[in-house]
Scaffold this motif. Sequence first.
Motif, short mmCIF file in Angstrom:
data_model
loop_
_atom_site.label_atom_id
_atom_site.label_comp_id
_atom_site.label_asym_id
_atom_site.label_seq_id
_atom_site.Cartn_x
_atom_site.Cartn_y
_atom_site.Cartn_z
N SER A 67 -2.00 -11.02 -1.00
CA SER A 67 -1.02 -10.53 -0.03
C SER A 67 -0.95 -11.38 1.23
N ASN A 85 3.90 -11.70 4.96
CA ASN A 85 4.37 -10.80 3.90
C ASN A 85 4.48 -9.36 4.39
N TYR A 86 3.52 -8.93 5.19
CA TYR A 86 3.55 -7.56 5.70
C TYR A 86 4.68 -7.39 6.72
N TYR A 296 4.08 -11.44 -1.90
CA TYR A 296 4.87 -10.38 -1.29
C TYR A 296 4.72 -9.07 -2.06
N ALA A 299 1.47 -7.47 -1.16
CA ALA A 299 1.56 -6.83 0.15
C ALA A 299 2.29 -5.48 0.04
N TRP A 302 -0.16 -2.89 -1.27
CA TRP A 302 -1.13 -2.46 -0.27
C TRP A 302 -0.47 -1.56 0.78
#
Length: 342
Positions: A67, A85-86, A296, A299, A302
Amino acid sequence: MTTGQLTETSAGPGAKSPAGAAAARPPRRRLSLTTRRAWSFYVFAGPWMLGFLALTAYPLGYALWLSFTNSDGLSKNSRFVGLDNYKEVFSDSETLLSLARTGAFTAMTVPLTIVAGLFLAVLVNQPIRGRGLFRTLLYLPAVVPPVGGALAFKMIFDRDSGSANGLLDLFSINALAWLADPYARWVLIVLTLWGVGNVMIISLAGLQDIPKELHEAARVDGASPWQSFTRITLPLLSPVIFFQVVTGIIAALQTFAPLLISLDPTPRGLGSVPESNYFVMIHVLNQYLVDGRYGYASALLWVLFLMIVAVTFLVFKLSKGAVFYSVEPERAKTKARTIGGA
């Protein structure tokens, strides 16, 4: 000279008898009960612990590392991108819409399944003839594999050869595209309610655990069936309902049934999922299998995991005062202190 004297003489003055040698040997050290229990635990739990490390802990850690990269799952030249990504998760309109659809689906189906399961449990808990058969028939859909159930619904609601449109044809109603918008969402809800037998069985177990004397006493005091249900059954059934709420929310937020009942359930057919059923797990699979954006997609997973943890924590907080347990948790007993502190 006797045989015993001859044996003792031939053995020599320094020889010891077998009994004496055994007595002189130090005793074998036996393992304590605690050590034996610990070894037994690791022997029996070892396979599960190895499976957990290999199939759960390692994939979670690897996905967490992915991620923070721009990995595509194929090339080894992945680059560390930090929190990019987040940040994209919370700025991508398609991702936010998929999360909103998933939340709306969860808010709609979890109460429906709990109410429907409790209603069926109350019905099959009545002293009627053949209730064992009814329980079996209502529970059967819950043991059908999800793929099999989704494919069966796909055939039932097929526009050209499905039995749903065949039934509409008997009433001279035009065929409907059940697996496309705006009907696809309702097909998914019906599929979810079709497997409500699991909720029914758990509710039935909770109902049978309620003492019958309480209902008999309420009936003697003049309580109506509805009052007995709301004042006795529901409060005593609140731990079961709370369990179903938590597990139902976790399952609904991770649902991927729309992919199974889509027109083309393959990596190339992810785009054929109707827009109303394009949930977050479908979006994750699309990022993995179609776009090849492993970083991605990891992420996204998660973020979904943290959302599930947050929602579950919120449900636990809101349940205080609404869930009544038959056995209260043990409280630590403190010794009363005198003024002098003795």
